[in-house]
Design a protein around this motif. Structure first.
Motif, short mmCIF file in Angstrom:
data_model
loop_
_atom_site.label_atom_id
_atom_site.label_comp_id
_atom_site.label_asym_id
_atom_site.label_seq_id
_atom_site.Cartn_x
_atom_site.Cartn_y
_atom_site.Cartn_z
N LEU A 59 -16.10 -9.72 62.48
CA LEU A 59 -17.46 -10.01 62.25
C LEU A 59 -18.52 -8.98 62.57
O LEU A 59 -19.44 -8.72 61.67
CB LEU A 59 -17.79 -11.04 63.47
N THR A 60 -18.12 -8.18 63.45
CA THR A 60 -18.90 -7.05 63.71
C THR A 60 -19.12 -5.83 62.46
O THR A 60 -19.81 -5.07 62.54
CB THR A 60 -18.65 -6.20 65.05
N ALA A 61 -18.08 -6.08 61.69
CA ALA A 61 -18.01 -5.05 60.54
C ALA A 61 -18.70 -5.63 59.42
O ALA A 61 -18.55 -4.81 58.18
CB ALA A 61 -16.43 -4.72 60.02
N ILE A 62 -19.10 -6.65 59.15
CA ILE A 62 -19.90 -7.15 58.17
C ILE A 62 -20.93 -6.43 57.78
O ILE A 62 -22.05 -6.26 58.70
CB ILE A 62 -20.30 -8.82 58.37
N ASP A 63 -21.49 -6.21 56.45
CA ASP A 63 -22.50 -5.15 56.10
C ASP A 63 -23.62 -6.12 55.81
O ASP A 63 -24.96 -5.66 56.26
CB ASP A 63 -22.09 -4.52 54.89
N ASP A 64 -23.43 -7.18 55.14
CA ASP A 64 -24.68 -7.97 54.81
C ASP A 64 -24.91 -8.83 55.97
O ASP A 64 -24.29 -9.54 56.49
CB ASP A 64 -24.08 -9.02 53.68
N GLY A 101 -38.18 1.54 53.98
CA GLY A 101 -38.29 0.29 54.79
C GLY A 101 -37.40 -0.35 54.84
O GLY A 101 -36.10 -0.08 55.45
N TYR A 102 -37.35 -1.71 54.27
CA TYR A 102 -36.14 -2.66 54.77
C TYR A 102 -36.02 -3.20 53.20
O TYR A 102 -36.54 -4.07 52.54
CB TYR A 102 -36.90 -3.99 55.29
N PRO A 103 -34.91 -2.59 52.48
CA PRO A 103 -34.45 -3.06 51.28
C PRO A 103 -34.02 -4.33 51.20
O PRO A 103 -33.29 -4.74 52.15
CB PRO A 103 -33.33 -1.99 50.91
N LEU A 104 -34.50 -5.12 50.07
CA LEU A 104 -33.93 -6.54 50.04
C LEU A 104 -32.46 -6.67 49.58
O LEU A 104 -31.78 -7.56 49.83
CB LEU A 104 -34.62 -7.16 49.08
N ASP A 105 -31.84 -5.52 49.26
CA ASP A 105 -30.55 -5.60 48.63
C ASP A 105 -29.49 -5.16 49.81
O ASP A 105 -28.42 -5.30 49.88
CB ASP A 105 -30.24 -4.57 47.65
N TRP A 106 -29.91 -5.47 51.08
CA TRP A 106 -29.27 -5.37 52.41
C TRP A 106 -28.68 -6.86 52.65
O TRP A 106 -27.72 -7.08 53.43
CB TRP A 106 -30.01 -5.01 53.48
N THR A 107 -28.66 -7.80 51.63
CA THR A 107 -28.11 -9.12 51.34
C THR A 107 -28.10 -9.54 50.09
O THR A 107 -28.91 -9.03 49.35
CB THR A 107 -28.74 -10.29 52.53
N VAL A 108 -27.00 -10.13 49.65
CA VAL A 108 -26.83 -10.47 48.16
C VAL A 108 -27.67 -11.90 48.11
O VAL A 108 -27.82 -12.45 46.82
CB VAL A 108 -25.34 -10.71 47.95
N LEU A 109 -28.17 -12.58 49.20
CA LEU A 109 -29.12 -13.76 49.20
C LEU A 109 -30.37 -13.41 48.56
O LEU A 109 -30.69 -12.12 48.78
CB LEU A 109 -29.02 -14.68 50.17
N LYS A 110 -31.17 -14.28 48.04
CA LYS A 110 -32.35 -13.97 47.68
C LYS A 110 -33.27 -15.05 47.70
O LYS A 110 -32.92 -16.17 47.93
CB LYS A 110 -32.33 -13.83 45.99
N ALA A 111 -34.61 -14.73 47.97
CA ALA A 111 -35.89 -15.55 48.21
C ALA A 111 -36.76 -15.55 47.17
O ALA A 111 -36.80 -14.38 46.53
CB ALA A 111 -36.32 -15.59 49.58
N TRP A 112 -37.50 -16.51 46.82
CA TRP A 112 -38.50 -16.45 45.91
C TRP A 112 -39.24 -15.03 45.60
O TRP A 112 -39.93 -14.89 46.66
CB TRP A 112 -39.50 -17.62 45.91
N GLY A 113 -39.32 -14.33 44.58
CA GLY A 113 -39.98 -13.21 44.34
C GLY A 113 -39.12 -12.09 44.48
O GLY A 113 -39.61 -10.94 44.37
#
Length: 395
Positions: free
Chosen positions: A253-258, A79-91
Motif C-alpha cells: 500500500l505504501t508503494a502505490i503511486d496514484d 504545482g499539482y499535476p492532475l495526472d498524478w491519478t488516472v481518475l478524472k473529474a469534470w473539466g
C-alpha cells in the motif's frame, strides 16, 4: 554657557508619506464592507468557517491562477499535476492554457471549474478541529490508562492474554505508523485541492496518533506488568507467519503511486476487511473475556477515527467521482478494477490472521463469523459508491 534647550532644532530628512489612493484599502467598491468571502460557492446556503479557511487556499490555474503556476518541478510540470491519478473529474480533460510571451493567456471564465474543487469534507476538518479532536482522544485514553493503573486492573489479566497483547496489539502499531507516514502523508501532497489535502492529512495524523497511543501503552504495560516484553511486537511483525500477510499488503500500500488508488485501497478495502476485522472482531471481543477492559479503549479510539471520520470523507470524495458529469463511467471502471485487485490481497492477509483467534484462553466469536461481518460492511461501502462487490469477495 549654551544649554541643550538653547540649541537650534534641526529637522531630520525623513521621507514623508505620499498617498496615491493605490494603497491597500484605499479604494471603495461594491464589496468593500462585506465581512465574508465570496470567491467560492458555499455547499449550503450559508458559508461555514471550514470553507472560509479551506476552500481554494491552494489555487489552481484552472480555477483562478490566470498567470499559471507560480512554481514547478525540475521537469517543467507545475504545482499539482492532475495526472498524478488516472481518475478524472469534470473539466480535467481540458488542456492547460499555453503560457509565455505573446500568448495573451485565457480568461478564467473560458475554463470549466474542474470537478476536484467541488469536494467538501463532511467532517469539516482544518487546523483547529485536528488539534481539538486529537487532544480530546489522547486525554481520554490517558485517563483510562491512569485509572487502570490506580485500580490495579492489569493484575486481572489472564497470563496468556498478557502474551497476546505484547505480541499482537503491538504489531498493529507498525501498520498504523507505516500507513500514516508513508501512504496518507504522501497522498496528501499529491491531491489537487486544499479540501483534499486537509482531509487526507488529518487522516494521516489519526494513524500516526494511533501508533503513538499503542507505543505509549506498550511502555506503560512494560512498567505495570511483571515480565511484560515490550519488544515482542518486533519479532512478531518481522517473523510471525500470522502477520506476514498483513505486513506484505501494508508495505504494498505504501508503494502505490496514484494518490486516489492509495486512499481507495487503504480506506475502502484494507481498513474494512483487515483493520476492522482485527480491532472490532478480535481485540474488542476477546479482551473483556480475558479480564482486559483497558485495551479496547485504546484500540477503540482508532476504530472510531476510521469508522466515523476517515471513512466519511473518503465516501464523499469518491461519490463525486462515481457521479461525475463527464467521467462517471471512466472512474467506476477503474475503481472496480482497484477493488478487485486489493480485495484479493486484503482477504489473503485477513485469512493469515486466523490463528490469532485461537490464542486467547477465552475465545472471541468465530473467525468466519467476524469475516462475514466485515465482508458485509465492505459490500455496503461499495454500494454507497455505486460499485458492485468484486467476485474476489467470495473467496
Amino acid at each position: 554657557m549654551t544649554t541643550t534647550q538653547d540649541s537650534p532644532k534641526t529637522e531630520r530628512s525623513v521621507p514623508k508619506p505620499v498617498f496615491t489612493d493605490a494603497e491597500a484599502g484605499a479604494r471603495e467598491f461594491p464589496d468593500s464592507t462585506v465581512r465574508h468571502y465570496n470567491y467560492y460557492k458555499p455547499q449550503k446556503r450559508k458559508q461555514s468557517h471550514y470553507e472560509d479557511v479551506t476552500v481554494d487556499v491552494q489555487p489552481d490555474p484552472r480555477h483562478y491562477l490566470s498567470q499559471g503556476w507560480l512554481y514547478g518541478f525540475a521537469d517543467g510540470r507545475g504545482g499539482y499535476p492532475l495526472d498524478w491519478t488516472v481518475l478524472k473529474a469534470w473539466g480535467s480533460d481540458k488542456p492547460s492554457p499555453e503560457r509565455g510571451p505573446g500568448t495573451g493567456g485565457l480568461f478564467v471564465k473560458e475554463w470549466p471549474a474542474t470537478g476536484w474543487h467541488e469536494f467538501r469534507d463532511p467532517n469539516e476538518e482544518w487546523e483547529l478541529t485536528l488539534y481539538r479532536y486529537n487532544s480530546n482522544v489522547v486525554r481520554q485514553v490517558t485517563q483510562n490508562v491512569e485509572a487502570a493503573k490506580a485500580s490495579k486492573a492489569f493484575e486481572q489479566w489472564n497470563p496468556n492474554w498478557v502474551r497476546f497483547v505484547e505480541q499482537h496489539i503491538g504489531a498493529w502499531m507498525h501498520v498504523d505508523h507505516g500507513l500514516g507516514l508513508y501512504l496518507y502523508a504522501n497522498a496528501n501532497r499529491r491531491a489537487p485541492t486544499n479540501m483534499h489535502n486537509n482531509a487526507i492529512s488529518v487522516n494521516s495524523m489519526h494513524r500516526i496518533r494511533a501508533a503513538q497511543d499503542l507505543a505509549l501503552y506498550n511502555l506503560t504495560l512494560s512498567e505495570e506488568i511483571e515480565g511484560f516484553d515490550g519488544s515482542a511486537h518486533l519479532e512478531t511483525w518481522n517473523h510471525d507467519p500470522a502477520w506476514q500477510g498483513v505486513r506484505a499488503v501494508a508495505e504494498e500500500l505504501t508503494a502505490i503511486d496514484d494518490w486516489c488508488e492509495a486512499i481507495f485501497a487503504a480506506n475502502v478495502v484494507f481498513e474494512p476487511l483487515v483493520g476492522e476485522l482485527f480491532r472490532s472482531q478480535l481485540v474488542q471481543q476477546a479482551a473483556p473475556r480475558n479480564g482486559d477492559f483497558v485495551t479496547p479503549t485504546v484500540v477503540g479510539a482508532a476504530e472510531y477515527d476510521f469508522a466515523e471520520r476517515d471513512l466519511r470523507y473518503t465516501t464523499a470524495m469518491f461519490e463525486l467521482l462515481t457521479n461525475d458529469k463527464e467521467f462517471a463511467g471512466h472512474n467506476k471502471a477503474i475503481l472496480a478494477d482497484w477493488a478487485s485487485t486489493w480485495t484479493a490481497k486484503a482477504l489473503t492477509a485477513a485469512r493469515t490472521l486466523q490463528p490469532l483467534w485461537s490464542q486467547p484462553d477465552a475465545k472471541p466469536p468465530r473467525f468466519e463469523d467476524g469475516l462475514d461481518r466485515v465482508k458485509n460492511r465492505f459490500s455496503g461501502i461499495l454500494a454507497s459508491l455505486g460499485l458492485e462487490a468484486p467476485k474476489e469477495l467470495a473467496q
